[in-house]
Write an enzyme that holds these catalytic residues in place. Structure first.
Site, PDB file in Angstrom:
ATOM      1  CD  GLU A   1      -1.978  -2.304   1.117  1.00  0.00           C
ATOM      2  OE1 GLU A   1      -2.855  -3.073   0.685  1.00  0.00           O
ATOM      3  OE2 GLU A   1      -0.902  -2.706   1.617  1.00  0.00           O
TER       4      GLU A   1
ATOM      5  CG  HIS B   1      -9.265  -7.091   8.506  1.00  0.00           C
ATOM      6  ND1 HIS B   1      -8.539  -7.774   9.448  1.00  0.00           N
ATOM      7  CD2 HIS B   1      -8.551  -7.180   7.350  1.00  0.00           C
ATOM      8  CE1 HIS B   1      -7.451  -8.269   8.891  1.00  0.00           C
ATOM      9  NE2 HIS B   1      -7.428  -7.911   7.620  1.00  0.00           N
TER      10      HIS B   1
END
Length: 343
Positions: free
Chosen positions: A73, A142
């Protein structure tokens, strides 16, 4: 020939479109409209996207416009920010916004601050998008909502759609915007169908960033929410209407800049306020709305304290029964309304 007087105009066509397909339409139309637009992220190309948002786009536009990245990322967000500085208009997909924490330096220090620090010479027209907030059964790492995190940062615009119309109109507006935009979608909404008006099906349809929408008119209490929890507010309002309580439901659509005027106008009418969000309570979106109302003219119209309905102040548990108790449910909104209205 016989005239057409007296005949009803043709009915506007309304289609049922899922949020997934609305996002796919928006990406397709903007890739076609502007050759500077490109999409990059994990699995976005050959696999058609982890959630099939980019389905068919790689085959249509090829490797230069739809780019699969490594699982890095910080790396691909940095490449996207650099591309935006150089004049392209990247759409950077995070498989979930939880993974954007790997790239938060790029989003905030590189994207959000560059226009200011260059005295307006360097624009960063980039969109960071992907699923945000709690999904189902993915536990603590998450499941956080990033609306307050990114909404905190000057230099960013932050949008949070609920319906298919929101998703399409806000994504198109975000891609065309000359500022970095964070678009917080919700994984559990991707497969949900909504009515999409004929106007929203147009290639020219955009929703202005920074404008809330009244989803339901009411006179007794104002419910302000964003993303998936707007639907919960609508359900709660339907239940409460049977008991004679009319809730006004406001879909914020944009977290930054915040349309506080829409909330103020509603409070003048209803005299009561509840904010509803899936994120944590401390320093949350609801906390900001309540503070802004307290500091402004609408405070004088409140007949009771403003109340926040939020996720619980814990890392998200994995067990389903604990997860359900950590995210606001329709019954929690109904309970809060009755408490505020003292009924």
């Amino acid at each position: 020939p016989q005239g057409t007087r007296g005949l009803a105009p043709p009915a506007a066509t309304v289609s049922q479109v899922t949020v997934r397909d609305a996002l796919n339409q928006a990406l397709d139309e903007e890739l076609e409209r502007d050759e500077r637009v490109f999409l990059l992220g994990e699995e976005v190309a050959q696999y058609d996207g982890a959630y099939k948002i980019s389905r068919g786009l790689w085959k249509k536009y090829g490797d230069k416009r739809v780019i699969d990245t490594p699982i890095s990322e910080m790396g691909f967000a940095g490449i996207a920010v650099g591309a935006a500085m150089a004049g392209l208009r990247p759409v950077c997909e995070f498989m979930t916004f939880n993974f954007s924490m790997q790239a938060i330096d790029q989003v905030i220090n590189s994207a959000a601050k560059t226009c200011y620090m260059s005295a307006g010479l360097i624009g960063v027209p980039i969109v960071f998008r992907g699923p945000n907030g709690a999904s189902a059964g993915v536990a603590a790492q998450h499941s956080q909502c990033f609306a307050a995190w990114y909404g905190h940062c000057p230099g960013l615009k932050v949008v949070s759609p609920w319906s298919a119309e929101d998703a399409k109109g806000l994504l198109k507006a975000a891609i065309r915007d000359d500022n970095p935009v964070v678009m917080l979608e919700n994984e559990l909404l991707y497969g949900v169908p909504f009515e999409l008006s004929e106007q929203a099906q147009s290639k020219d349809f955009v929703i202005p960033i920074g404008k809330a929408k009244i989803e339901r008119q009411g006179t007794h209490i104002t419910l302000v929410s964003h993303s998936r929890l707007v639907g919960y507010c609508m359900e709660a309002a339907s239940v409460l209407a049977k008991e004679g309580v009319e809730c006004e439901v406001i879909n914020m659509r944009t977290i930054r800049p915040m349309d506080i005027e829409a909330v103020e106008a509603s409070i003048v009418k209803t005299n009561h306020l509840i904010t509803v969000e899936g994120g944590w309570p401390q320093f949350g979106v609801g906390a900001e709305i309540c503070a802004r109302i307290m500091e402004g003219p609408a405070f004088n119209y409140l007949d009771a304290p403003a109340v926040r309905v939020t996720g619980t102040d814990v890392p998200m548990p994995y067990a389903k029964i604990l997860e359900d108790n950590s995210v606001p449910q329709v019954k929690d909104i109904i309970f809060a309304v009755k408490k505020v209205l003292n009924i």
